[in-house]
Write an enzyme that holds these catalytic residues in place. Structure first.
Site, mmCIF file in Angstrom:
data_model
loop_
_atom_site.group_PDB
_atom_site.id
_atom_site.type_symbol
_atom_site.label_atom_id
_atom_site.label_comp_id
_atom_site.label_asym_id
_atom_site.label_seq_id
_atom_site.Cartn_x
_atom_site.Cartn_y
_atom_site.Cartn_z
ATOM 1 C CB ALA A 370 42.475 35.650 46.730
ATOM 2 N N PRO A 371 43.134 35.422 49.955
ATOM 3 C CG PRO A 371 43.984 37.052 51.377
ATOM 4 C CD PRO A 371 43.824 36.720 49.930
ATOM 5 C CE LYS A 391 37.220 36.991 41.353
ATOM 6 N NZ LYS A 391 35.806 37.151 41.590
ATOM 7 C CG ASP A 430 34.756 47.306 35.267
ATOM 8 O OD1 ASP A 430 34.120 46.436 34.640
ATOM 9 O OD2 ASP A 430 35.386 48.231 34.704
HETATM 10 N N1 ATP Z 1 37.774 41.102 44.119
HETATM 11 C C1 ATP Z 1 38.138 40.324 45.120
HETATM 12 N N2 ATP Z 1 38.747 40.842 46.211
HETATM 13 C C2 ATP Z 1 39.166 40.061 47.232
HETATM 14 N N3 ATP Z 1 39.048 38.741 47.261
HETATM 15 C C3 ATP Z 1 38.439 38.157 46.207
HETATM 16 C C4 ATP Z 1 37.956 38.910 45.081
HETATM 17 N N4 ATP Z 1 37.430 38.049 44.210
HETATM 18 C C5 ATP Z 1 37.571 36.822 44.747
HETATM 19 N N5 ATP Z 1 38.173 36.888 45.940
HETATM 20 C C6 ATP Z 1 38.525 35.759 46.852
HETATM 21 O O1 ATP Z 1 38.589 34.594 46.083
HETATM 22 C C7 ATP Z 1 37.588 33.680 46.483
HETATM 23 C C8 ATP Z 1 37.038 32.983 45.274
HETATM 24 O O2 ATP Z 1 36.543 33.930 44.344
HETATM 25 P P1 ATP Z 1 35.071 33.825 43.750
HETATM 26 O O3 ATP Z 1 34.079 34.039 44.825
HETATM 27 O O4 ATP Z 1 34.972 34.730 42.582
HETATM 28 O O5 ATP Z 1 35.091 32.305 43.290
HETATM 29 P P2 ATP Z 1 33.898 31.329 42.976
HETATM 30 O O6 ATP Z 1 34.492 30.062 42.599
HETATM 31 O O7 ATP Z 1 33.020 31.956 41.962
HETATM 32 O O8 ATP Z 1 33.153 31.239 44.383
HETATM 33 P P3 ATP Z 1 31.889 30.325 44.716
HETATM 34 O O9 ATP Z 1 32.413 29.001 45.059
HETATM 35 O O10 ATP Z 1 31.253 31.040 45.885
HETATM 36 O O11 ATP Z 1 31.023 30.346 43.480
HETATM 37 C C9 ATP Z 1 36.570 34.501 47.241
HETATM 38 O O12 ATP Z 1 35.905 33.726 48.197
HETATM 39 C C10 ATP Z 1 37.446 35.546 47.889
HETATM 40 O O13 ATP Z 1 38.017 35.030 49.054
#
Ligand code: ATP
Length: 622
Positions: A370-371, A391, A430
């Site tokens: 994902a971007p 995810k 959600d």
């Molecule tokens: N619902 C969403 N819509 C758009 N992009 C998303 C979404 N969820 C995640 N992303 C993208 O994916 C990336 C990683 O997701 P997320 O933040 O959930 O991961 P993380 O590993 O928990 O992050 P961090 O390292 O901040 O804890 C985000 O930075 C965003 O770019």
């Protein structure tokens, strides 16, 4: 031709339920929503029989009887929510939302241990399942909720084999239904422009909202005026005929109820056919029913129907037609999520997976990372055309992980699940959480495929030509806030940053605190609202130690989660000084311990701050 202001169909109230105006006692509520026990006689027969045909037949009957028990209670809940609205029994409405969300799984969990104990070999007996499925399909053929019963059947099987790497499909399979015809759930009321208060009274009356009202005439006049103003951009002409199409369903949630539909204007020669959506929001105040607001804008309807709030309970059982109508009224939100916002979470789950597969089939696009910033805890992926982000949670965070200690995969999944189950106060996305999902290998871009298979992630395996995911979280796709801020016009960026503060406040009101303050955990929706989407660092606000800066001790010397509000702005990591200033000016209290402690006190005292789900400007009396 229909007489103006009269119903074009046989007049009938939305549902024939009586509306007791007395609050239900907690025990009555529990009793009314208790799922009947599984059919022990059938279970006994299933366990004792040696005959494969008999076993398949009885297994199908056991499952169907459990589904019927579930469905009966789930259908009772909208009626109870309506009764609670009339009785102004707000604790009951909140309780009903919670009960509804847990009901499906509770019903399956009731049956699974009994089947596992009585027939341990059943989970792996492919032949019995195939035969039983045929029996089940024959038994449900022709039922409106056949697809739902089939989804229940698959959930049951998925739970039985949950300890194994065995995906059970998330689709409606042979029980799929034909496309829903909206006309089946819509009542048409003919009118002449400008719409008169009398017509509004007929709409409310036909919907079964018979009062007592605080000021029905006043409300009807104000609502008619609000509609007239909303129709203005469509170049209406006095005397022109209009049709008001209203869903034959009440929608009840928390303290409110609403009616939903649209107003259609016909082709007029100089004008093509035109329509606007319509939502009439009602409250039941201590001196009677009130029309609180009229919304005529699709984005505003989407805000009111947000899947980030507790779901509405719709009194009309035709969930396919209602979801389709809501999708027509709010086309920016995908169809799958329309099911969830009327309480059909599991069907929403099935519909979302179908949408993702269809998006892939149609676009031929591949799933790729994902971007935005790459996650340290999650790997997020999507297709450019997709309305969704998928995810998975890593077994271990990457080296860039911000915190000293990682609670583990299960703890993170519990947090995502917790957010799914609460009222997300309008500001948290959600989560749809799937288990044991199989996706064709060809759906993945090579880089992502390598990452998923080589990053030492125990919950993803390659099974011939497919990837099997032990868990898969699906969320609506937003534009990550840092990306949005770099591309948006200055005014939009400023609005997003101010909205971020509102989002943080709403989350606090839901007892959720994201200890990872970083703005990259948030995203901006297509209707330009900001939501939290990353939940691995969420904590209950009431558990957080709020400290001023200084005095000592230093945060790192204290146990538990310590939060210094003075560090909020720095924590957000918004680079642009002008945007930081906009945030600080709009929400100075977020940088003050008093605000956070006050919120903690309110939450501990059981006071839940009101969450507004439509703009104040749409209220008829401000
Ligand atoms: N619902 C969403 N819509 C758009 N992009 C998303 C979404 N969820 C995640 N992303 C993208 O994916 C990336 C990683 O997701 P997320 O933040 O959930 O991961 P993380 O590993 O928990 O992050 P961090 O390292 O901040 O804890 C985000 O930075 C965003 O770019």
């Amino acid at each position: 031709m229909d007489e103006p202001g009269r119903c074009a169909r046989t007049p009938a109230t939305i549902d024939s339920m009586t509306t007791p105006h007395q609050p239900l006692s907690a025990s009555d509520l529990e009793a009314a929503t208790r799922i009947a026990e599984p059919d022990f006689e059938l279970l006994d027969a299933l366990i004792r029989t040696d005959d494969p045909d008999d076993q398949a037949h009885t297994l199908a009957r056991v499952a169907l009887s459990a589904f019927d028990n579930y469905y009966a209670v789930s259908r009772r809940i909208p009626a109870l929510a309506k009764a609670a609205f009339y009785a102004r029994d707000w604790p009951a409405t909140v309780r009903l939302s919670k009960i509804r969300i847990g009901l499906y799984t509770a019903c399956i969990d009731q049956l699974v241990p009994l089947l596992k104990a009585g027939l341990p070999e059943l989970a792996n007996d492919e032949k019995v399942w195939v035969r039983a499925e045929a029996e089940l399909l024959a038994a449900i053929a022709g039922r409106y909720e056949a697809d739902f019963a089939f989804a229940f059947w698959q959930s049951l099987r998925r739970k039985l084999v949950s300890d194994e790497w065995r995906p059970v499909s998330y689709d409606t399979g042979p029980a799929a239904r034909p496309p829903a015809a909206i006309a089946a759930v819509v009542r048409t009321i003919a009118a002449t422009l400008p719409i008169q208060p009398e017509v509004i009274r007929n709409v409310l009356d036909a919907a079964g909202f018979t009062g007592p009202w605080r000021d029905l005439d006043g409300d009807a006049a104000l609502a008619a005026a609000a509609i007239e103003a909303a129709l203005e951009p469509l170049s209406p002409r006095a005397g022109e005929t209009a049709k008001i199409e209203i869903a034959e369903s009440g929608f009840f949630r928390n303290r409110g109820a609403c009616l939903v539909g649209r107003i259609r204007l016909r082709d007029r020669g100089d004008m093509p056919p035109r329509n606007i959506p319509l939502l009439v929001a009602l409250l039941n105040e201590d001196d009677g029913l009130v029309v609180d607001a009229v919304l005529c804008d699709s984005d505003e309807l989407q805000f009111a129907f947000s899947s980030t709030l507790a779901n509405y309970h719709a009194t009309n059982p035709r969930y396919h037609e209602l979801a389709r109508l809501l999708h027509e009224l709010m086309p920016k939100r995908p169809l799958g999520t329309q099911y969830s916002c009327i309480g059909f979470h599991h069907l929403g789950k099935v519909a979302v997976m179908n949408e993702i597969l269809t998006e892939h089939r149609r676009s031929k696009e591949k799933l790729a990372t994902a971007p935005g910033f790459k996650g340290t805890v999650a790997i997020a992926f999507t297709m450019p055309c997709s309305a969704y982000v998928l995810k998975i949670i890593r077994d271990h965070p990457t080296d860039d992980y911000k915190f000293d200690y990682f609670d583990g995969l299960d703890a993170v999944l519990r947090k995502y699940n917790l957010v799914h189950e609460i009222d997300r106060a309008g500001s948290m996305l959600d989560n749809i959480i799937y288990s044991n999902v199989k996706l064709a290998r060809t759906m993945f871009a090579p880089d992502l495929l390598d990452e998923l298979l080589e990053a030492g992630i125990g919950t993803v395996t390659l099974e011939r030509d497919a990837l099997v995911f032990r868990h898969l979280i699906v969320q609506i796709k937003l534009t990550p806030l840092p990306l949005y801020l770099t591309t948006a016009a200055a005014a939009d960026a400023r609005a997003a940053v101010i909205n971020l503060g509102d989002c943080i406040k709403n989350n606090a009101a839901a007892d959720i605190f994201n200890k990872d303050l970083d703005g990259r955990n948030y995203g901006v929706s297509r209707i330009r609202k900001v939501y939290l989407f990353d939940y691995d660092a969420v904590e209950q606000l009431t558990e957080v130690k709020v400290r001023s800066t200084p005095p000592m001790p230093r945060a790192e010397d204290e146990d538990g989660v310590v939060f210094r509000p003075a560090q909020m702005l720095e924590g957000l990591r918004i680079d642009d000084p002008g945007l930081r200033r906009a945030f600080r000016d709009a929400h100075p209290e977020l940088m003050q311990p008093d605000y956070w402690e006050g919120m903690q006190h309110a939450l501990r005292a059981g006071k839940v701050p009101k969450v507004m789900n439509y703009p104040t400007s749409r209220r008829l009396r401000r």
